[in-house]
Scaffold this active site. Structure first.
Site, PDB file in Angstrom:
ATOM      1  N   CYS A 128      29.940 -44.608  85.606  1.00 13.54           N
ATOM      2  CA  CYS A 128      30.239 -44.769  86.941  1.00 13.54           C
ATOM      3  C   CYS A 128      28.938 -45.020  87.719  1.00 13.54           C
ATOM      4  O   CYS A 128      28.670 -45.452  88.739  1.00 13.54           O
ATOM      5  CB  CYS A 128      31.036 -43.909  87.943  1.00 13.54           C
ATOM      6  SG  CYS A 128      30.322 -42.346  88.113  1.00 13.54           S
ATOM      7  N   CYS A 135      25.115 -40.558  87.629  1.00  7.27           N
ATOM      8  CA  CYS A 135      24.241 -39.857  87.339  1.00  7.27           C
ATOM      9  C   CYS A 135      22.877 -40.510  87.852  1.00  7.27           C
ATOM     10  O   CYS A 135      21.857 -39.628  88.011  1.00  7.27           O
ATOM     11  CB  CYS A 135      24.296 -39.567  85.863  1.00  7.27           C
ATOM     12  SG  CYS A 135      25.740 -38.177  85.338  1.00  7.27           S
ATOM     13  N   CYS A 139      29.798 -37.505  80.505  1.00  7.41           N
ATOM     14  CA  CYS A 139      30.317 -38.821  79.802  1.00  7.41           C
ATOM     15  C   CYS A 139      29.802 -38.953  78.384  1.00  7.41           C
ATOM     16  O   CYS A 139      30.178 -39.004  77.353  1.00  7.41           O
ATOM     17  CB  CYS A 139      30.310 -39.893  80.517  1.00  7.41           C
ATOM     18  SG  CYS A 139      31.139 -39.749  82.023  1.00  7.41           S
ATOM     19  N   CYS A 194      29.017 -33.888  86.488  1.00  6.44           N
ATOM     20  CA  CYS A 194      29.707 -34.929  86.944  1.00  6.44           C
ATOM     21  C   CYS A 194      29.623 -35.053  88.180  1.00  6.44           C
ATOM     22  O   CYS A 194      30.534 -34.904  89.227  1.00  6.44           O
ATOM     23  CB  CYS A 194      31.153 -35.073  86.425  1.00  6.44           C
ATOM     24  SG  CYS A 194      32.122 -36.397  86.645  1.00  6.44           S
ATOM     25  N   HIS A 208      30.396 -18.592  88.408  1.00  5.69           N
ATOM     26  CA  HIS A 208      31.236 -17.276  88.822  1.00  5.69           C
ATOM     27  C   HIS A 208      30.061 -15.964  89.013  1.00  5.69           C
ATOM     28  O   HIS A 208      30.280 -15.501  90.001  1.00  5.69           O
ATOM     29  CB  HIS A 208      32.224 -16.813  87.866  1.00  5.69           C
ATOM     30  CG  HIS A 208      32.942 -15.459  88.222  1.00  5.69           C
ATOM     31  ND1 HIS A 208      33.908 -15.622  89.396  1.00  5.69           N
ATOM     32  CD2 HIS A 208      33.048 -14.293  87.910  1.00  5.69           C
ATOM     33  CE1 HIS A 208      34.527 -14.419  89.554  1.00  5.69           C
ATOM     34  NE2 HIS A 208      33.951 -13.471  88.546  1.00  5.69           N
ATOM     35  N   CYS A 233      28.315 -16.439  92.387  1.00  8.65           N
ATOM     36  CA  CYS A 233      28.953 -17.060  93.312  1.00  8.65           C
ATOM     37  C   CYS A 233      29.133 -16.223  94.690  1.00  8.65           C
ATOM     38  O   CYS A 233      29.426 -15.130  94.383  1.00  8.65           O
ATOM     39  CB  CYS A 233      30.522 -17.335  92.895  1.00  8.65           C
ATOM     40  SG  CYS A 233      31.416 -17.993  94.201  1.00  8.65           S
ATOM     41  N   CYS A 284      37.732 -16.094  97.617  1.00  9.91           N
ATOM     42  CA  CYS A 284      37.823 -16.570  96.327  1.00  9.91           C
ATOM     43  C   CYS A 284      38.818 -17.719  95.954  1.00  9.91           C
ATOM     44  O   CYS A 284      39.888 -17.691  96.218  1.00  9.91           O
ATOM     45  CB  CYS A 284      37.935 -15.393  95.002  1.00  9.91           C
ATOM     46  SG  CYS A 284      38.015 -15.936  93.575  1.00  9.91           S
ATOM     47  N   CYS A 286      39.726 -22.634  90.846  1.00  6.85           N
ATOM     48  CA  CYS A 286      38.293 -22.664  90.478  1.00  6.85           C
ATOM     49  C   CYS A 286      38.063 -22.321  88.858  1.00  6.85           C
ATOM     50  O   CYS A 286      38.758 -21.374  88.423  1.00  6.85           O
ATOM     51  CB  CYS A 286      37.881 -21.601  91.387  1.00  6.85           C
ATOM     52  SG  CYS A 286      36.088 -21.551  91.142  1.00  6.85           S
ATOM     53  N   CYS A 297      24.746 -23.661  89.409  1.00  7.46           N
ATOM     54  CA  CYS A 297      24.945 -24.481  90.835  1.00  7.46           C
ATOM     55  C   CYS A 297      24.647 -23.520  92.076  1.00  7.46           C
ATOM     56  O   CYS A 297      24.350 -23.949  92.989  1.00  7.46           O
ATOM     57  CB  CYS A 297      26.065 -25.222  90.962  1.00  7.46           C
ATOM     58  SG  CYS A 297      26.588 -26.366  89.570  1.00  7.46           S
ATOM     59  N   CYS A 342      29.511 -27.338  95.769  1.00 11.18           N
ATOM     60  CA  CYS A 342      30.837 -27.340  95.681  1.00 11.18           C
ATOM     61  C   CYS A 342      31.828 -26.077  96.417  1.00 11.18           C
ATOM     62  O   CYS A 342      32.208 -26.388  97.397  1.00 11.18           O
ATOM     63  CB  CYS A 342      31.561 -27.363  93.980  1.00 11.18           C
ATOM     64  SG  CYS A 342      30.853 -28.932  93.241  1.00 11.18           S
ATOM     65  N   CYS A 377      35.000 -24.845  91.695  1.00 15.13           N
ATOM     66  CA  CYS A 377      34.149 -25.416  90.644  1.00 15.13           C
ATOM     67  C   CYS A 377      35.225 -26.048  89.657  1.00 15.13           C
ATOM     68  O   CYS A 377      36.449 -25.643  89.513  1.00 15.13           O
ATOM     69  CB  CYS A 377      33.685 -24.280  89.911  1.00 15.13           C
ATOM     70  SG  CYS A 377      32.876 -24.985  88.440  1.00 15.13           S
ATOM     71  N   CYS A 404      32.539 -29.022  85.783  1.00 15.55           N
ATOM     72  CA  CYS A 404      32.202 -30.428  85.142  1.00 15.55           C
ATOM     73  C   CYS A 404      31.096 -30.168  84.048  1.00 15.55           C
ATOM     74  O   CYS A 404      30.886 -31.335  83.619  1.00 15.55           O
ATOM     75  CB  CYS A 404      31.739 -31.180  86.560  1.00 15.55           C
ATOM     76  SG  CYS A 404      30.129 -30.889  87.110  1.00 15.55           S
TER      77      CYS A 404
END
Ligand code: SF4
Ligand code: SF4
Length: 298
Positions: free
Chosen positions: A49, A52, A155, A188, A225, A228, A244, A250, A259, A271, A278, A281
């Site tokens: 798409c 990225c 991808c 993603c 995790h 988090c 949570c 998740c 992340c 996210c 999450c 991805c």
């Protein structure tokens, strides 16, 4: 670099607002594209798409690029990128072919490789005789002369969204199709800092430690995790709370990515901070068959 200064500036002026590029960013990009001695990077798009690429451009749009970005933008010679470059059609194809003829480039691949129907589900370009080439043929050919192959996003790294469900185009990863070991920067989209980091390591000639899925352990060596901020909180039963999100789908405990530390959109949020689970991805099984808002199967 076959993009003329005038063409490039014209393109950047037209696209700057949409891309959020500042004047400083444009100057940096101009230097990048104009440096004839820099290592060459070719960026191919398959079944994708272009998210990225957009994610990467968001990084460039940061008002104060960090050191890795500076290194990248000062050293990269981007010979082909169908979204970023000004030429299209035959001139764009010829730019890619000129770099291919020289070999020893860094090949960035965005998008999966469609293999069904001899690859005729994805055509990146027509060659100099006007004949369409499949992405399957192009990526196989270009991988053969690449010094390094970097898969940008899930991808190209694992099949990702194009390979989901019944996978009617038989979309596969670059490594599965070509047999060449790739440096996988999944996501993603993939986080722009992950991609910048990987390219900088390559340009500096550093060795990169990888996990069994070809991902750099420096980026994908811990679970979402683990860091988090909601770890240890009571599990929410409905969306919209602050607990949570495990029971709401998740996949953080099963997902390797940094992340929580890095965050997204120039470290604005991520996210779970945005109150979404999450989705895992960066994992080879993404997107999987379990709905995103259900407790993960398996
Ligand atoms: S929200 Fe997800 S990542 Fe965060 S603690 Fe719960 S299960 Fe772990
Ligand atoms: S938190 Fe999970 S779904 Fe969100 S970007 Fe990171 S790995 Fe992907």
């Amino acid at each position: 670099m076959p993009i003329s200064r005038r063409d490039f500036l014209k393109y950047c002026s037209a696209a700057a607002a949409a891309l959020g590029l500042s004047g400083t960013d444009l100057l940096r990009l101009e230097q990048v594209l104009a440096d004839p001695t820099a290592p060459t990077v070719l960026w191919l798009h398959g079944s994708s798409c272009s998210g990225c690429s957009v994610s990467f451009l968001n990084y460039i749009a940061a008002s104060d690029p960090t050191d890795p970005g500076d290194i990248l933008l000062s050293h990269i010679n981007l010979a082909y990128h169908p979204v970023l470059m000004a030429p299209a059609g035959l001139p764009a194809y010829q730019a890619a072919e000129a770099a291919y003829a020289q070999g020893n480039y860094v090949l960035v691949v965005e998008g999966a490789v469609a293999t069904q129907y001899s690859g005729r589900c994805c055509w990146p370009w027509a060659n100099s005789t006007g004949e369409e080439e499949t992405f399957l043929a192009v990526v196989t050919r270009y991988v053969s002369k690449a010094a390094q192959v970097v898969c940008a996003g899930s991808c190209s790294a694992f099949g990702g969204i194009p390979a989901a469900g019944s996978n009617p185009t038989l979309a596969k990863s670059v490594q599965a199709v070509t047999g060449k070991a790739t440096l996988n920067i999944p996501g993603c989209p993939c986080h722009p800092n992950w991609l910048v980091w990987a390219l900088v390591q390559i340009l500096l000639g550093k060795s990169i430690s990888k996990d069994s899925f070809g991902r750099p352990t420096a980026l994908f060596g811990s679970k979402v995790h683990d860091k988090c901020p909601r770890k240890g909180k009571p599990k929410d039963a409905t969306l919209g709370g602050s607990g949570c999100l495990r029971d709401l789908g998740c996949r953080g405990p099963d997902t390797e990515a940094n992340c929580p530390l890095l965050k997204w959109n120039n470290a604005q949020s991520w996210c779970i901070e945005a109150n979404a689970p999450c989705y895992g991805c960066t994992e080879p099984g993404f997107p999987g068959s379990t709905p995103f808002y259900k407790f993960p199967a398996g």
